[in-house]
Design a protein around this motif. Structure first.
Motif, PDB file in Angstrom:
ATOM      1  N   LYS A  69       0.839  -1.193   0.000  1.00  0.00           N
ATOM      2  CA  LYS A  69       0.000   0.000   0.000  1.00  0.00           C
ATOM      3  C   LYS A  69       0.878   1.247   0.000  1.00  0.00           C
ATOM      4  N   GLU A  70       0.397   2.274  -0.683  1.00  0.00           N
ATOM      5  CA  GLU A  70       1.103   3.553  -0.689  1.00  0.00           C
ATOM      6  C   GLU A  70       0.102   4.687  -0.814  1.00  0.00           C
ATOM      7  N   VAL A  71       0.488   5.848  -0.329  1.00  0.00           N
ATOM      8  CA  VAL A  71      -0.315   7.061  -0.456  1.00  0.00           C
ATOM      9  C   VAL A  71       0.533   8.097  -1.180  1.00  0.00           C
ATOM     10  N   ALA A  72      -0.027   8.675  -2.225  1.00  0.00           N
ATOM     11  CA  ALA A  72       0.707   9.643  -3.031  1.00  0.00           C
ATOM     12  C   ALA A  72       0.370  11.071  -2.610  1.00  0.00           C
ATOM     13  N   PHE A  73       1.400  11.899  -2.515  1.00  0.00           N
ATOM     14  CA  PHE A  73       1.240  13.324  -2.243  1.00  0.00           C
ATOM     15  C   PHE A  73       1.350  14.067  -3.573  1.00  0.00           C
ATOM     16  N   ALA A  74       0.309  14.818  -3.912  1.00  0.00           N
ATOM     17  CA  ALA A  74       0.257  15.506  -5.200  1.00  0.00           C
ATOM     18  C   ALA A  74      -0.127  16.961  -4.991  1.00  0.00           C
ATOM     19  N   GLY A  75       0.209  17.786  -5.968  1.00  0.00           N
ATOM     20  CA  GLY A  75      -0.155  19.190  -5.885  1.00  0.00           C
ATOM     21  C   GLY A  75       0.708  20.028  -6.793  1.00  0.00           C
ATOM     22  N   ARG A  76       0.321  21.265  -6.942  1.00  0.00           N
ATOM     23  CA  ARG A  76       1.137  22.186  -7.734  1.00  0.00           C
ATOM     24  C   ARG A  76       2.514  22.322  -7.100  1.00  0.00           C
TER      25      ARG A  76
END
Length: 214
Positions: free
Chosen positions: A43-50
């Protein structure tokens, strides 16, 4: 409700939620494209954003490290998918910032293709933490990410970053305004205020990550 029922409710709720130690996070690997991503992650959680939303600062605040994720005065420096292991098969992922980097249009399009490939095909992706500057929320990239996640039924947790730049009342109003739009248009989306500088909102973020990763 009987005492036995209360006990069962506690056992099935947050009282027994496993807590991960995010301060154990360490750099694992960087990948330029999906085929280079590690295949043993459960399992992984991705951090996204400008690129100017404060992703690296948020990751560093979460993990208690000033060096885990690279921060730069020049937004857009992160061009790779960076994996940080919490446990051997659990990861946080720092995705390339988008929409700000001073690079050619063709290179931005190339980044976009690899990013979309990762988001669509990565089987271990449990959720997305979407970071937005609280002063400039719901820009084109943000809504595009929310729309995509909606089509995939993938949960999103929004961090309204740099909350320290606003007074408490203004930050609260910004949260309520964004939440009103989110509630009217999206499901599986939660939202909170966050400040890397003031270490505000870290506990709430940890609780959300624990839910996804455990």
């Amino acid at each position: 409700m009987s005492s036995n029922q209360k006990d069962q409710t506690k056992e099935s709720g947050l009282h027994t939620q496993q807590k991960l130690n995010y301060k154990k996070a360490h750099f694992l690997i960087s990948a330029a494209k999906l085929s280079q991503c590690p295949d043993y992650i459960r399992k992984e959680v991705a951090f996204a954003g400008r690129s100017n939303a404060g992703k690296s600062s948020a990751l560093n605040a979460l993990t208690g490290s000033s060096r885990l994720a690279r921060t730069s005065k020049t937004p857009g420096r992160t061009r790779l998918i960076n994996f940080f292991a919490i446990e051997k098969d659990l990861c946080l992922v720092d995705l390339p910032g988008y929409g700000y980097a001073k690079v050619s249009k063709s290179l931005q399009e190339d980044w976009g293709r690899h990013l979309e490939d990762y988001l669509v095909r990565r089987q271990s992706l449990a959720g997305i933490v979407l970071l937005m500057d609280i002063r400039h929320p719901l820009k084109h990239f943000d809504t595009a990410m929310l729309d995509w996640a909606k089509t995939q039924s993938l949960p999103v947790h929004i961090l309204l970053t740099k909350a320290d730049k606003l007074k408490y009342g203004a930050a609260k109003n910004a949260l309520l305004n964004v939440k009103k739009i989110i509630d009217a248009n999206y499901e599986l989306v939660s939202i909170q205020i966050f400040s890397s500088l003031k270490k505000q909102g870290i506990e709430t973020l940890c609780q959300q990550l624990d839910l996804w990763l455990t």
